[in-house]
Enzyme design. Structure first.
Site, PDB file in Angstrom:
ATOM      1  N   HIS A 140      45.645 -55.197 -45.878  1.00  0.00           N
ATOM      2  CA  HIS A 140      47.046 -54.744 -45.864  1.00  0.00           C
ATOM      3  C   HIS A 140      47.487 -54.405 -44.448  1.00  0.00           C
ATOM      4  O   HIS A 140      48.560 -54.820 -43.998  1.00  0.00           O
ATOM      5  CB  HIS A 140      47.197 -53.523 -46.777  1.00  0.00           C
ATOM      6  CG  HIS A 140      48.576 -52.927 -46.752  1.00  0.00           C
ATOM      7  ND1 HIS A 140      48.929 -51.919 -45.879  1.00  0.00           N
ATOM      8  CD2 HIS A 140      49.689 -53.219 -47.461  1.00  0.00           C
ATOM      9  CE1 HIS A 140      50.202 -51.606 -46.077  1.00  0.00           C
ATOM     10  NE2 HIS A 140      50.679 -52.375 -47.027  1.00  0.00           N
ATOM     11  N   ARG A 154      59.056 -61.538 -49.020  1.00  0.00           N
ATOM     12  CA  ARG A 154      58.345 -60.748 -50.035  1.00  0.00           C
ATOM     13  C   ARG A 154      59.255 -59.616 -50.486  1.00  0.00           C
ATOM     14  O   ARG A 154      59.389 -58.601 -49.791  1.00  0.00           O
ATOM     15  CB  ARG A 154      57.035 -60.224 -49.440  1.00  0.00           C
ATOM     16  CG  ARG A 154      56.058 -61.335 -49.079  1.00  0.00           C
ATOM     17  CD  ARG A 154      55.070 -60.939 -48.004  1.00  0.00           C
ATOM     18  NE  ARG A 154      55.719 -60.854 -46.702  1.00  0.00           N
ATOM     19  CZ  ARG A 154      55.091 -60.958 -45.531  1.00  0.00           C
ATOM     20  NH1 ARG A 154      53.797 -61.187 -45.503  1.00  0.00           N
ATOM     21  NH2 ARG A 154      55.749 -60.851 -44.402  1.00  0.00           N
ATOM     22  N   CYS A 201      52.275 -70.647 -47.389  1.00  0.00           N
ATOM     23  CA  CYS A 201      52.863 -69.401 -46.877  1.00  0.00           C
ATOM     24  C   CYS A 201      51.837 -68.281 -46.768  1.00  0.00           C
ATOM     25  O   CYS A 201      52.193 -67.126 -46.580  1.00  0.00           O
ATOM     26  CB  CYS A 201      54.027 -68.954 -47.763  1.00  0.00           C
ATOM     27  SG  CYS A 201      53.552 -68.513 -49.441  1.00  0.00           S
TER      28      CYS A 201
END
Length: 824
Positions: A317, A423, A695
């Site tokens: 992350h 996103r 992507c």
């Protein structure tokens, strides 16, 4: 090191500083000491036989290929261990035989800035190791360099002290550069006034220098534009796109982690995202230090100059978010421990408290004590020139992963041709939005979710209007919500209270609902299109936001260009999921058309992130207009790995030779790549005009981009800061593909000529003559080179038996224009 210590001790005893100041008797005594040390370490006498010494030296060079330093170097520069090394044996010359002797190194161009001028150093009466070891202060090669650095007081440059030899060296440098068509690093020795070139190799250079040299060499006619583009290392562009540490500054490295997001950053250490945001808002430079990050840290990451985590890998992350924001980041620095309560980080004997200065280098993974000066990115006209050439050669489109206005504008500045991944869940991480998002997720029923969705609709629509407006007619691929629910479920009492107040429900009821939504494996749980299937009102809200935003942006567009909306369904596994949600989206589009009187042009797409989706690509293609390969999740689900946890053991897998590269950094072409090949073939068989893109994080990796070129994808999408890297890598991939195709065509033509050539009436022989193989045709030998891998007709081939010359094989003899069979 032990021999250096013995040498230093001998100089201290004599009271001298330089090696050549030791008298002969001291050197003789030092040799005896060296031999004693060798016997002590190896239990063997130093060999006196020159041949034995030579083979020992050769063995030492070959043995060095597997030492730790060499392994580290290969890992940093992606050099395969199987490549091996070589030894060159040559006669020795001496640069320390008097004042008419010297040694030095020279680059044919300036490796720091690329200027076309000699750059280097030399020493009078010295050997090469004196320069390498730094035992003496070297002198400048040119008068210009001496005057620039030392003024008139500096020691004479080689151009002044040895003008004739220097002129010859300059001429040799020009010849070498013309021959190799590249900047050269040259080592030389002068013995008794005669110049000897010891070796030359392609010179190392900074990224700004490489760009300047590429442009200059094309303008000079030395190389072509194609060669200039192929010569550059795409990854080196990080040096010109991010701030870097001042290379002249001292630094105290206390730890190392993974270099997950390039650039250098220094600031006051903070351990809390809220504190980072607070200090950042008043102009403080802060460095956010966390054990690991989660979506709630997004505001702190944005406010910080850089990010350091003790856990996580290249696609954790922290890594993904930092790269997307262009923040330098070092992740997985396992030697660092963080004590949140005491607000201190510890590394071995060092402690760094909150508020103290720390520096990180996201390009090398170094964690550095204190503040190290940085230099700003150096964007130049040379970069623009090379990028223009690259764009003329590449076939692949290059888009950016972006969901904020700042990222979208930066992507355009770097040459992106659209947004390949927006996103939508990232739009709700801000503290003033996350409460509404949690309210929607924790709602007890559809009515509650619709109330929360109404709040989110305005937020989503306003963000998308901005993205569509910035892109001005370029495609924008909007991924519907794909959050693992645990990332949005509240954890603290304060968070529960905020959600309860917004939903007008008791805190205990919210807490109970959160417990009901807890999952054992959230990454494979209630996320992606599954969320939209079970809660179609969420899909409906997002579709309305996309279409209303596109309609509004189109109405405002001064250019008159209409937005191109692409709606992507994440984590699909079946065509039935796609068809169900496609109906929801189509109904939303129809309602927007009726309400606004505008028909929004859009394309439906599916993200191929699961092995089952790849296998069912033919069926899914019948329901959509494009595929986007989400290779982060596709890699996780193909390998059965968590990208956030794999960093703990994948490095060992690489060290053991079990894998060549981290599959989360460079696409696994044998496994994940095979699924992509299959999906491409099946998808385009079902729908020939199917548009295909990628992507995942691999969209900015040069090796992965080359794979995308080979399998025929239409575009790659990556973080904004990697767009120039992707543009260059895509151009190189296209050029290599063209060369490979041309080479294959040439081989096919040769095979056809070989098959059509008349056969010789009888086998001819190859006779050995002084170690060379010659054609013994009856006719007099002709001075032609064979078109095959073997020379004949009197032409010398090799000093060893050629691999092609084995009985029973056929070779074309161009001198005789027919095929003969090899016989010995």
């Amino acid at each position: 090191a032990p021999f250096e210590r013995l040498l230093e001790r001998a100089k201290r005893r004599r009271g001298v500083k330089l090696d050549h100041e030791l008298p002969a008797q001291d050197l003789e005594g030092l040799l005896d000491t060296y031999k004693s040390r060798i016997f002590w370490d190896s239990d063997k006498e130093f060999p006196e036989d020159p041949e034995e010494q030579l083979w020992g030296a050769i063995g030492a060079v070959f043995g060095s290929w597997m030492n730790q330093r060499a392994q580290t170097y290969r890992r940093l520069y992606d050099i395969p261990a199987a490549l091996g090394t070589a030894v060159n044996v040559q006669a020795m010359v001496f640069g320390n035989m008097g004042c008419d002797c010297a040694t030095g190194v020279v680059s044919t161009r300036n490796p720091a800035n690329g200027l076309n001028q000699l750059y280097g150093e030399f020493l009078m009466n010295a050997q090469g190791e004196d320069i390498v070891m730094g035992t003496r202060t070297p002198r400048h090669l040119t008068r210009r360099a001496r005057e620039a650095h030392s003024g008139d007081e500096g020691a004479a440059a080689m151009e002044e002290a040895m003008p004739e030899v220097f002129a010859e060296l300059a001429m040799v440098c020009r010849q070498l550069e013309q021959h190799y068509q590249d900047m050269q690093d040259v080592e030389f020795t002068v013995q008794k006034g005669k110049l000897y070139v010891l070796q030359t190799q392609a010179g190392k250079r900074t990224a700004p220098a490489a760009l300047r040299m590429a442009v200059d060499m094309v303008e000079e006619g030395l190389i072509s534009k194609e060669e200039a583009v192929l010569r550059l290392r795409p990854e080196s562009l990080n040096q010109v796109l991010h701030p870097a540490l001042d290379p002249t500054a001292e630094k105290h490295v206390i730890a190392r982690g993974l270099p997950v997001s390039p650039g250098a950053a220094c600031g006051r250490v903070v351990f809390d995202a809220d504190e980072a945001e607070r200090l950042g808002s008043v102009g403080e430079s802060v460095l956010l230090v966390r054990t690991e990050t989660n979506p709630e840290d997004i505001h702190g990451i944005h406010a910080a100059r850089g990010l350091l985590t003790t856990r996580g890998g290249m696609t954790s992350h922290a890594a993904v978010v930092a790269r997307g924001m262009g923040r330098p980041c070092v992740s997985g620095a396992s030697a660092v421990s963080v004590d949140y309560a005491a607000k201190v980080m510890r590394v071995s004997e060092w402690s760094v408290k909150a508020g103290e200065m720390l520096t990180i280098d996201g390009s090398t993974g170094e964690v550095i004590l204190g503040e190290v000066p940085t230099v700003p990115p150096q964007l130049s006209r040379d970069l623009d020139t090379v990028m223009a050439w690259a764009d003329g050669f590449r076939r692949l489109g290059v888009r950016a992963n972006a969901e904020t206005a700042a990222d979208a504008r930066m992507a355009l500045e770097f040459g992106a041709e659209g947004i390949g991944l927006a996103r939508t869940e990232h739009m709700f991480f801000d503290s003033d939005r996350i409460v509404a998002m949690r309210e929607m997720i924790l709602a007890m029923d559809e009515a509650g979710r619709r109330v929360a969705c109404a709040k989110l609709l305005d937020m989503q629509r306003s963000d998308l209007i901005e993205l569509f407006s910035i892109m001005d007619g370029r495609p924008v691929a909007v991924r519907l919500l794909d959050p693992p629910l645990h990332e949005f479920i509240p954890h603290t009492e304060q968070e529960f209270a905020l959600v309860a107040a917004a939903a007008k429900l008791p805190v205990e009821r919210i807490r109970r609902r959160a417990a009901e939504l807890a999952e054992a494996n959230p990454m494979l749980g209630h996320r992606g299109c599954r969320l939209a299937v079970t809660y179609p009102e969420i899909c409906e809200m997002q579709a309305r936001a996309v279409f209303e935003a596109a309609a509004e942006a189109g109405a405002r567009a001064a250019s008159g260009r209409r937005p191109v909306a692409e709606v992507m369904l994440p984590l699909v596994a079946t065509v039935q999921e796609v068809e169900l949600l496609k109906l929801v989206i189509e109904r939303a589009a129809q309602r927007v058309k009726e309400e606004r009187g505008v028909e929004v042009a859009y394309r439906m797409g599916a993200m191929i992130e699961l092995p089952r989706a790849a296998l069912q690509a033919g069926e899914i293609a019948n329901a959509v207009e494009f595929f986007s390969f989400g290779t982060n999740d596709l890699t996780q689900t193909t390998w059965g790995l968590s990208r956030d946890d794999a960093g703990g053991f994948l490095p060992e897998y690489r060290d053991l030779g079990l894998i060549d590269r981290d599959p989360f950094v460079t696409l696994d072409q044998d496994g994940v790549g095979e699924l992509i090949r299959l999906a491409v073939a099946r998808g385009r068989d079902a729908r020939p005009g199917l548009k295909l893109g990628i992507c995942g994080e691999h969209g900015g990796d040069p090796r992965s981009i080359e794979f995308c070129e080979r399998v025929g994808l239409d575009y790659v999408s990556c973080s904004p800061f990697r767009v120039p890297i992707a543009r260059l890598a895509a151009a190189q991939a296209a050029l290599r593909a063209t060369r490979t195709a041309a080479s294959a065509d040439g081989e096919s033509d040769e095979a056809r000529r070989l098959q059509a050539a008349p056969r010789a009436p009888a086998p001819l022989a190859l006779a050995e003559q002084r170690g060379h193989y010659l054609c013994e045709a009856v006719e007099p030998p002709l001075p032609h080179e064979s078109r095959s891998s073997l020379n004949c007709c009197g032409s010398r081939y090799l000093d060893q038996r050629p691999a092609a010359a084995v009985p029973g094989t056929s070779v074309v003899c161009s001198g005789h224009d027919f095929v003969f069979d090899v016989a010995f």
